[in-house]
Design a protein around this motif. Structure first.
Motif, PDB file in Angstrom:
ATOM      1  N   GLN B 444       0.828  -1.207   0.000  1.00 24.25           N
ATOM      2  CA  GLN B 444       0.000   0.000   0.000  1.00 24.25           C
ATOM      3  C   GLN B 444       0.863   1.257   0.000  1.00 24.25           C
ATOM      4  OE1 GLN B 444      -3.853  -0.160   1.952  1.00 24.25           O
ATOM      5  NE2 GLN B 444      -3.156  -1.963   3.049  1.00 24.25           N
ATOM      6  N   ILE B 445       2.032   1.166   0.635  1.00 27.45           N
ATOM      7  CA  ILE B 445       2.914   2.328   0.622  1.00 27.45           C
ATOM      8  C   ILE B 445       3.498   2.525  -0.774  1.00 27.45           C
ATOM      9  CG2 ILE B 445       5.121   3.192   1.497  1.00 27.45           C
ATOM     10  CD1 ILE B 445       4.391   1.964   4.184  1.00 27.45           C
ATOM     11  N   ARG B 446       3.725   1.413  -1.433  1.00 27.17           N
ATOM     12  CA  ARG B 446       4.343   1.476  -2.748  1.00 27.17           C
ATOM     13  C   ARG B 446       3.332   1.823  -3.838  1.00 27.17           C
ATOM     14  NH1 ARG B 446       5.883  -3.997  -5.627  1.00 27.17           N
ATOM     15  NH2 ARG B 446       6.254  -3.162  -7.709  1.00 27.17           N
ATOM     16  N   GLU B 447       2.077   1.571  -3.559  1.00 27.16           N
ATOM     17  CA  GLU B 447       1.061   1.681  -4.607  1.00 27.16           C
ATOM     18  C   GLU B 447       1.031   3.032  -5.335  1.00 27.16           C
ATOM     19  OE1 GLU B 447      -2.633   0.021  -3.553  1.00 27.16           O
ATOM     20  OE2 GLU B 447      -3.388   0.159  -5.596  1.00 27.16           O
ATOM     21  N   ARG B 464      10.049   2.328  -0.794  1.00 30.87           N
ATOM     22  CA  ARG B 464       9.150   1.811   0.226  1.00 30.87           C
ATOM     23  C   ARG B 464       9.887   1.611   1.551  1.00 30.87           C
ATOM     24  NH1 ARG B 464       7.857  -4.344  -0.317  1.00 30.87           N
ATOM     25  NH2 ARG B 464       9.862  -4.395   0.726  1.00 30.87           N
ATOM     26  N   ARG B 497       2.591   6.370   3.338  1.00 29.03           N
ATOM     27  CA  ARG B 497       1.941   6.323   2.034  1.00 29.03           C
ATOM     28  C   ARG B 497       1.677   7.733   1.509  1.00 29.03           C
ATOM     29  NH1 ARG B 497      -3.878   3.612   1.483  1.00 29.03           N
ATOM     30  NH2 ARG B 497      -4.355   5.454   2.718  1.00 29.03           N
ATOM     31  N   CYS B 500       4.731   9.267   0.021  1.00 24.25           N
ATOM     32  CA  CYS B 500       5.338   8.515  -1.062  1.00 24.25           C
ATOM     33  C   CYS B 500       5.535   9.359  -2.322  1.00 24.25           C
ATOM     34  CB  CYS B 500       4.473   7.300  -1.370  1.00 24.25           C
ATOM     35  SG  CYS B 500       5.219   6.186  -2.501  1.00 24.25           S
TER      36      CYS B 500
END
Lengths: 311, 596, 301
Positions: B444-447, B464, B497, B500
């Protein structure tokens, strides 16, 4: 303000009726040609054309649709193909038998379902609860046509206690009502139970306990009224379930009601009678839903408040 | 005569939970004298509410209770249930759902009075009305026929108090009764409870997580940690000179109007089954010695009227002093005085049922300067969250305009908004709700990087881990699911997130409101650090005036959709110009001397 | 409140664990149900290979034989024979095959159509949503059998594909309602709005995030719907307006048996119990699934 809400509910009911009529019209006119559906395949095409002409089937769809409404407004639901009698009359004769069956069935559902549900909830996790829930799962998994046959096997064939057919004596009602109501009672018992359990875990129950209200008072005076409110909706659904159930039940027990008439008419493609029954069903459902809505307004202060404050 | 009976005396209370298969409360002692208000404080999971429920005999068969509980001198466990309502009563956090929704408050009160005082219905009705007057419910005669849903949360809490008074109890358990209320209402309810105590001599156990409230209302306080009382004594003593490191940690976690930078406590309360041998707090304690980990400390007298359960209590007041280091001002870094976001005469409408519109915000104007933090404060219904939605492009202004970098903020769902996502991000109140429960934290952080097609897979994974590190979680959290981690850790993941895409502005909408103070303090510290590191502008929407000074340079005060005051934190908090701001400040639960 | 918050997050973990542990840890009743259902599925796939006789082969010499009898020709009839001397066991297997095929196909069809409609309503809101909800309300307030019967009245019986689709449509409005409700809930105040704020497109939000989250609820709905589909099909076949000969469903078998209750009760009882056990097994598994997937409705100790 209250009036406005009620008016809106009635308008919604009328919308449902409108949809039913439109649905019936289009199913009848679009999914097939009623003339070729009704006549044998080897009928002279000229005669079929003549019939289409006579019945106004060559006119634009919109005109037919308007005409259809005009007919309904004058109580003209078409005539039975076989004997030419008005469909409404044929159906009306059957109403009392079905009404007797479904109303008794409804009473059965309420009288059996509610106490079982309450009993299971207040004995949550015990043998009583598990027994009632097993009964309930069995109840609504058992196909009603099979239940009817099992009853006949047991009480008519084996024990010779009750006649398998007939509809004029009070005991003739026993097996059909049991067949019709078992699934509904099972559903209601389950719903009442879970509704009760949900209410019993609500903060206001804990608060009532904290100020020393007796457990019996909590169950009957606080939990039950709160739990009963949402079951009104399910009781409304039951009307539909009873109507569908009566079709099978009447066939199994040769009960002279609308359900059996419907099946006969479907196999004989008596479209006028089928459409009359569909509309009658729709009308009953609309009345049932309206009753549910009004009951809510009467019983639930939150809904009443929302209604009167015009929100 | 009633005054002589001890309202509450609990000794050796142990509460065992069958499913957890471990004691939740262990060997707890708690007593309340007539007219005493005893605070019960601690983080979530410390067992405060369970203690009250156990004392009233409200726990069901899943629990097993042993020990002695005496309510108003009646000393048997069995009798507790029978004495509920007469000797003891309880009020709860959510008053509205603690009242029967389909019965009028008048009926509920009359029935309770009739039952507990053995009165006829007519007399009971009169008493009920008197009680409603006593708890200062406005227009009691008219409100008698109201249903709970027609009253506000504060009014319902007054009704709950009236219900509690119906049996003239000697002890009242108040479980976070003001936590869900606005601060002005909270201070009214606290005053009401004090005046009732003065009048009846009733004892009160006041459960809260808010030390400010404790300072405001309580005479004595017991600090609970992991099912035990770790320290107890007079409130002023304990707040000024905490002996237990945990108490000290809680105190230093409290943000104050004066601008104390909260320190917080690392780690979290161990679950009942997983308590360490020795002192339960030892793993989180900076003062822990080797023997702390082997020997569970007993609650022993520390000084006059004070008990502490610690092998190595804080002798002097060094910890408290350290925590009170006065960072009066937020680091006054040289903010470029040019606005990054501008709200110009903005108004915002919501459609309501029946075709009407509700104006949530009208004619609001203020700027947010680059790298500056602005607090937007107000009570519920003030329109403060709507300001956040306008800045995020979630709502369109009905009048006026919202500019970011001199461009109008695009509305969600438009093509432009996709790009805008890289400039402004949100940190919402409830981190659990804003994370997909079925995706890992790492994914989810990378999304956002995947969405915006930034970098190769390796770069994304690197980013991430970098972010996880930056918010203090570490790469090992990448494979966890939201429900496997604590609320504070979840909020850190949400912040990671949000960062990010390297936004320039973060909108924090009550971002710490659902967290324990110890965790809240650490999230605030994290935000401060990140703001510095990533050169962020912050909009901090909150109802809690105490966290303003530790985080924000500017304050916007909202009331009923209008901006009533805007200025520097120093200005607004020290010399408020608007009467509403003054009222808000006066209602903040804190030791009053700090205000003077 | 403190311990509450903890307790609330506890069951979630446990239920997940319980689910992954699978049927191995489930109650006896659930395991029995699973065994019966796998048996039925096995029959549905391999009926052709396990049936001892041609289900249509009549034998006037061996009519209405009781279960377990061997005829003079040396044939052994495990479940006896019907009024035309056909082997009831073989007929039962083909009937199970057809009933299962109709139920599975119909359920899947209804689930896909219904949830797609629900997604559309939630995605487009406004007038589309209103229109769909009117239809959903209409469907919910009309007994489905009546609608199915009126369609059959016009098209006539005997169109197998149409009948399967019709039966499958049963319950679409519930899928639509669940999908719409849960999607809106996610969109309005949850992770979905957070994702939109991050710039995620609709498709990503719906397919990657919302669908997996509502899948559990849809699966539970399927377990509720499946027995209802079986009951609808068999009762319509029983009434003679469903599956038509030469195809045989369990409903047809039961309806033939009705005429021989006096002297050959097993003809009705065998298919009847087959239907009953199948719907019962599915309901039991559905209950169990709902309890394990959704901790909020979990009841009992």
């Amino acid at each position: 303000m209250m009036i406005r809400v009620i008016t809106r509910r009635i308008l919604r009911a009328l919308l449902t009726l409108f949809l039913v009529v439109t649905f019936v019209f289009f199913v009848l006119r679009l999914t097939g040609d009623p003339v070729s559906a009704m006549m044998p395949d080897d009928t002279d095409p000229a005669i079929m054309d003549q019939m289409r002409e006579d019945w106004g089937l060559n006119r634009p769809l919109a005109v037919q649709y308007a005409d259809y409404w005009m007919g309904l407004a004058q109580g003209d639901f078409g005539n039975a193909y076989r004997d030419g009698r008005p469909a409404l009359e044929v159906v009306s004769e059957r109403i009392p038998a079905t009404l007797t069956l479904t109303l008794t069935g409804f009473a059965f559902i309420v009288i059996v379902g509610f106490p079982l549900g309450i009993l299971a909830a207040i004995n949550r996790g015990t043998v009583i609860d598990r027994g009632i829930m097993t009964l309930s799962v069995t109840g609504f998994s058992l196909p009603n046509f099979f239940l009817g046959i099992l009853l006949i096997l047991l009480f008519s064939v084996q024990l010779r206690l009750l006649p398998a057919f007939g509809s004029d004596k009070w005991y003739n009602l026993l097996m059909p009502v049991f067949t019709l109501g078992t699934a509904g009672a099972a559903v209601i018992a389950r719903f009442v139970r879970s509704s009760m359990l949900e209410v019993l875990s609500a903060p206001y129950i804990r608060a009532a306990r904290a100020r020393g209200v007796q457990e019996r008072q909590i169950i009957w005076r606080i939990a039950l009224p709160n739990a009963a409110i949402p079951t009104i909706t399910v009781l409304g659904f039951m009307v539909g379930a009873l109507i569908s159930g009566s079709i099978v039940t009447e066939s199994v027990f040769a009960w002279p009601g609308i359900g059996r008439l419907l099946i006969d008419s479907v196999t004989q493609r008596e479209l006028a009678i089928v459409q009359t029954i569909v509309m009658l069903t729709a009308f009953s459902m609309v009345v049932a839903n309206l009753t549910v809505d009004l009951l809510y307004l009467m019983i639930d202060p939150r809904q009443r408040y929302a209604a009167t404050s015009g929100a | 005569m009633t005054g002589e009976r001890v309202p509450l005396a609990i000794e050796g209370l142990t509460v065992y939970h069958h499913a957890v298969d471990a004691p939740v409360i262990e060997n707890l002692a708690l007593s309340v004298k007539p007219g005493e208000i005893r605070g019960l404080v601690g983080e979530s999971g410390s067992g405060k509410s369970i203690t009250c429920m156990a004392a009233l005999g409200l726990l069901n068969d899943d629990w097993q209770i042993s020990g002695q509980i005496a309510l108003a001198g009646n000393r048997t466990l069995q009798a507790v249930a029978e004495r509920r309502g007469f000797d003891a009563a309880m009020i709860f956090q959510d008053a509205t759902s603690s009242l029967n929704p389909i019965q009028t408050i008048g009926q509920q009160l009359t029935e309770t009075v009739a039952r507990l005082r053995r009165l006829s219905r007519a007399t009971a009705r009169r008493v009920a009305l008197d009680l409603l007057k006593r708890v200062d419910l406005p227009e009691p005669e008219a409100r008698y026929d109201y249903y709970p849903f027609q009253l506000s949360g504060g009014q319902n809490q007054r009704v709950m108090i009236a219900l509690a008074l119906a049996g003239q109890p000697r002890i009242l358990f108040a479980d976070e009764p003001t936590t869900a209320l606005d601060v002005t209402i909270q201070s009214q309810i606290l005053e009401l409870l004090k005046s009732i105590r003065d009048e009846t001599g009733m004892g009160i156990v006041f459960v809260t997580h808010d030390l400010g409230v404790i300072e405001d209302i309580c005479d004595t306080v017991s600090v609970m940690y992991s099912g035990r009382i770790v320290e107890s004594g007079p409130v002023t003593d304990i707040i000024d000179r905490p002996a237990h490191p945990y108490t000290s940690g809680l105190i230093s976690s409290m943000p104050t109007l004066a601008g104390q930078i909260p320190a917080g406590i690392a780690g979290q309360v161990p679950a009942p089954g997983q308590r360490p041998t020795g002192c339960a707090f030892a793993p989180r304690c900076s003062e822990a010695r080797p023997d702390c980990r082997t020997e569970p400390p007993r609650l022993v007298a520390f000084s006059a009227g004070r008990d502490v359960a610690c092998l190595n209590p804080l002798g002097g007041n060094h910890a408290a002093e350290q925590s009170r280091l006065d960072h009066r001002h937020c680091p006054n870094k040289s903010t470029r005085q040019e606005p990054i976001a501008e709200i110009k005469n903005a108004a915002c409408d919501y459609r309501v049922g029946g075709g009407g519109v509700f104006r949530a915000v009208s004619n609001v104007s203020f700027d947010i300067n680059d790298r500056e933090s602005v607090a937007v404060i107000g009570e519920s219904g003030s329109g403060k969250s709507t300001i956040g939605k306008l800045l995020l492009g979630l709502e369109a202004p009905a009048e006026g305009e919202i500019l970011f970098s001199r461009e109008p903020v695009p509305l969600l769902g438009t093509v432009l908004h996709r790009a805008y996502a890289r400039f402004v991000q949100l940190v919402p109140q409830n981190p659990y709700l804003s994370l997909d429960p079925r995706a890992t934290i790492g994914n989810q952080i990378r999304e956002p990087l995947i969405i915006h097609r930034i970098g190769t897979q390796a770069e994304q994974l690197h980013k991430r881990d970098e972010l996880l590190e930056a918010v203090g979680l570490g790469p090992e959290f990448a494979d966890r699911y939201p429900h496997e981690i604590s609320g504070g850790q979840c909020q850190r993941a949400v912040i990671a997130r949000a960062l990010c895409l390297q936004p320039q502005m973060l909108i924090c909408d009550e971002a710490t409101a659902s967290l324990d103070v110890s965790v809240q303090a650490r999230i605030i510290a994290l935000l401060r650090e990140l703001q510095e590191r990533f050169q962020l502008s912050l909009v901090f929407i909150t109802h809690d005036l105490r966290i303003i000074r530790s985080l924000c340079q500017k304050v916007a005060v909202m009331q009923k959709g209008e901006l009533v005051e805007f200025g520097t934190a120093e200005q607004v908090l020290s010399t408020p110009s608007h009467p509403y701001t003054r009222a808000l400040l006066a209602a903040v639960p804190e030791k009053k001397k700090e205000l003077a | 409140m403190s311990a509450k918050a903890n307790a609330a997050s506890e069951p979630k973990k446990r239920s997940r664990l319980r689910f992954t542990r699978g049927l191995g840890q489930s109650p006896l009743l659930v395991r029995c149900a699973a065994v019966w259902l796998s048996l039925v599925v096995f029959v549905a796939f391999f009926a052709q290979w396990i049936m001892p006789y041609d289900p249509e082969a009549t034998s006037l010499l061996a009519r209405l034989e009781a279960p377990g009898t061997s005829t003079r020709t040396g044939a052994f009839h495990l479940l006896g024979t019907d009024h035309l001397g056909r082997d009831l066991f073989s007929r039962l297997l083909t009937a199970i095959q057809l009933t299962m095929a109709v139920a599975v196909f119909g359920t899947v069809f209804g689930a896909i159509v219904g949830s797609a409609i629900g997604f559309i309503a939630a995605r487009f809101r406004g007038i589309v949503d209103d229109l769909i909800m009117v239809l959903v309300d209409f469907q919910a307030s009309m007994p489905f059998v009546i609608i199915a019967l009126s369609v059959i009245a016009v098209t006539g019986t005997g169109n197998l594909l149409l009948f399967v689709l019709l039966v499958g449509f049963q319950g679409w409005e519930r899928y639509a309602r669940i999908t719409r409700g849960m999607t809106l809930a996610a969109v309005n105040h949850g992770y979905a709005s957070a994702l939109s704020l991050l710039g995620a497109g609709t498709l990503r939000v719906y397919l990657r995030h919302i669908l997996p989250n509502i899948a559990a609820a849809l699966i539970v709905q399927i377990t509720i719907n499946f027995p209802e589909t079986v009951l609808l099909e068999t009762s319509m076949s029983f009434l003679g307006v469903g599956i038509q000969p030469p195809n045989t469903s369990l409903g047809n078998l039961l309806s033939y048996g009705r005429d021989y209750l006096l002297n050959a009760w097993w003809i009705a009882a065998v298919p009847g119990f087959a239907i009953f056990f199948t719907t019962l097994a599915m309901s039991i598994i559905g209950d169990w699934l709902r309890d394990t997937l959704d901790p909020t409705t979990r009841s009992g100790a």
